[in-house]
Design a protein around this motif. Structure first.
Motif, PDB file in Angstrom:
ATOM      1  N   HIS A 171       0.861  -1.313   0.202  1.00  0.00           N
ATOM      2  CA  HIS A 171       0.188  -0.055  -0.093  1.00  0.00           C
ATOM      3  C   HIS A 171       0.914   1.280  -0.114  1.00  0.00           C
ATOM      4  CE1 HIS A 171      -3.501  -2.359   0.964  1.00  0.00           C
ATOM      5  NE2 HIS A 171      -2.928  -3.049   1.899  1.00  0.00           N
TER       6      HIS A 171
ATOM      7  N   ARG B 148       0.473   5.335  -0.020  1.00  0.00           N
ATOM      8  CA  ARG B 148      -0.038   6.444  -0.066  1.00  0.00           C
ATOM      9  C   ARG B 148       0.635   7.878  -0.471  1.00  0.00           C
ATOM     10  NH1 ARG B 148      -2.135   5.045   5.535  1.00  0.00           N
ATOM     11  NH2 ARG B 148      -4.121   3.644   4.773  1.00  0.00           N
TER      12      ARG B 148
ATOM     13  N   ARG C 148      -0.161  11.850  -1.148  1.00  0.00           N
ATOM     14  CA  ARG C 148      -0.794  13.008  -0.973  1.00  0.00           C
ATOM     15  C   ARG C 148      -0.724  14.166  -1.837  1.00  0.00           C
ATOM     16  NH1 ARG C 148      -4.447  10.532   2.523  1.00  0.00           N
ATOM     17  NH2 ARG C 148      -3.529  10.258   4.425  1.00  0.00           N
TER      18      ARG C 148
ATOM     19  N   HIS D 132      -6.702   1.035  -7.166  1.00  0.00           N
ATOM     20  CA  HIS D 132      -6.804   2.403  -6.795  1.00  0.00           C
ATOM     21  C   HIS D 132      -8.299   2.609  -6.940  1.00  0.00           C
ATOM     22  CE1 HIS D 132      -6.303   6.636  -6.295  1.00  0.00           C
ATOM     23  NE2 HIS D 132      -6.735   6.768  -7.485  1.00  0.00           N
ATOM     24  N   SER D 133      -8.991   3.350  -5.920  1.00  0.00           N
ATOM     25  CA  SER D 133     -10.014   3.791  -6.189  1.00  0.00           C
ATOM     26  C   SER D 133     -10.239   5.346  -6.161  1.00  0.00           C
ATOM     27  CB  SER D 133     -11.204   3.737  -4.715  1.00  0.00           C
ATOM     28  OG  SER D 133     -10.986   2.327  -4.395  1.00  0.00           O
ATOM     29  N   ASP D 134     -11.094   5.712  -6.997  1.00  0.00           N
ATOM     30  CA  ASP D 134     -11.162   7.455  -7.491  1.00  0.00           C
ATOM     31  C   ASP D 134     -11.271   8.026  -6.128  1.00  0.00           C
ATOM     32  OD1 ASP D 134     -10.975   6.872 -10.111  1.00  0.00           O
ATOM     33  OD2 ASP D 134     -13.106   7.327 -10.508  1.00  0.00           O
TER      34      ASP D 134
ATOM     35  N   SER E   1      -9.339   8.294  -4.033  1.00  0.00           N
ATOM     36  CA  SER E   1      -8.457   7.767  -3.014  1.00  0.00           C
ATOM     37  C   SER E   1      -6.969   8.096  -3.035  1.00  0.00           C
ATOM     38  CB  SER E   1      -8.461   6.106  -2.666  1.00  0.00           C
ATOM     39  OG  SER E   1      -7.361   5.556  -2.078  1.00  0.00           O
ATOM     40  N   ASP E   2      -6.389   8.141  -1.948  1.00  0.00           N
ATOM     41  CA  ASP E   2      -4.841   8.380  -1.779  1.00  0.00           C
ATOM     42  C   ASP E   2      -4.062   7.200  -1.938  1.00  0.00           C
ATOM     43  OD1 ASP E   2      -4.951  11.444  -1.716  1.00  0.00           O
ATOM     44  OD2 ASP E   2      -4.983  11.162   0.307  1.00  0.00           O
ATOM     45  N   GLU E   3      -4.474   5.983  -2.225  1.00  0.00           N
ATOM     46  CA  GLU E   3      -3.844   4.991  -1.879  1.00  0.00           C
ATOM     47  C   GLU E   3      -3.849   4.226  -3.419  1.00  0.00           C
ATOM     48  OE1 GLU E   3      -4.127   2.776   1.652  1.00  0.00           O
ATOM     49  OE2 GLU E   3      -4.850   1.121   0.622  1.00  0.00           O
ATOM     50  N   TRP E   4      -2.537   3.642  -3.559  1.00  0.00           N
ATOM     51  CA  TRP E   4      -2.143   3.114  -4.873  1.00  0.00           C
ATOM     52  C   TRP E   4      -1.651   1.850  -4.294  1.00  0.00           C
ATOM     53  CZ3 TRP E   4      -3.238   5.003  -9.632  1.00  0.00           C
ATOM     54  CH2 TRP E   4      -3.934   6.367  -9.689  1.00  0.00           C
ATOM     55  N   THR E   5      -2.370   0.640  -4.539  1.00  0.00           N
ATOM     56  CA  THR E   5      -1.875  -0.535  -4.168  1.00  0.00           C
ATOM     57  C   THR E   5      -1.307  -1.665  -5.112  1.00  0.00           C
ATOM     58  OG1 THR E   5      -3.580  -0.477  -2.316  1.00  0.00           O
ATOM     59  CG2 THR E   5      -2.733  -2.711  -2.563  1.00  0.00           C
TER      60      THR E   5
END
Length: 131
Positions: free
Chosen positions: A49, A51, A53, A88-90, A92-96
């Motif tokens: 994960h 993140r 910003r 990734h969810s639109d 969201s700051d998270e790229w998994t």
């Protein structure tokens, strides 16, 4: 004497009432709250994960360090090995990075990279152990 609360910096207006991370000139940065080392067993999907910003219009890529192979850019996979996938969810700051059916050879360092100039990156270690 009148003082102006807004100053101009490199063509951008700084509004001192807005938090710095919402300022238009602020750069992307990593949220260091995620785990940077992950251990899984062979065949058990692994998730790294990252993140970021204040990403703006920059892209997030996942790179495999041992051979500098670009695995994903955004949510697109750039490798023939379909076990690698970027989630990734639109908004969201998270790229998994998801590694399906990992093998021990998949152990190593993976880098989450942001397309700033110069690039910024954060290293994650994946350990895949036998059963």
């Amino acid at each position: 004497m009148h003082t102006n609360k807004n100053r101009v910096l490199a063509g951008a207006v700084i509004d001192h009432h807005t938090p710095y991370w919402e300022q238009p000139f602020s750069q992307p940065y990593f949220d260091n709250s995620t785990r940077r080392e992950m251990t899984t067993t062979v065949g058990q999907s692994a998730y790294l994960h990252c993140r970021v910003r204040n990403l703006g219009d920059r892209a997030v890529s996942w790179i495999r360090k041992r051979d500098l192979h670009i695995l994903t850019v955004g949510i697109l996979t750039y490798t023939n090995d379909q076990r690698y996938q970027s989630l990734h969810s639109d908004g969201s700051d998270e790229w998994t990075l998801k590694v399906s059916s990992p093998q021990t050879r998949d152990s190593g360092v993976y880098e989450c990279q942001v397309s700033t100039e110069p690039k910024i990156s954060q290293a994650f270690r994946l350990n895949v152990v036998g059963e």
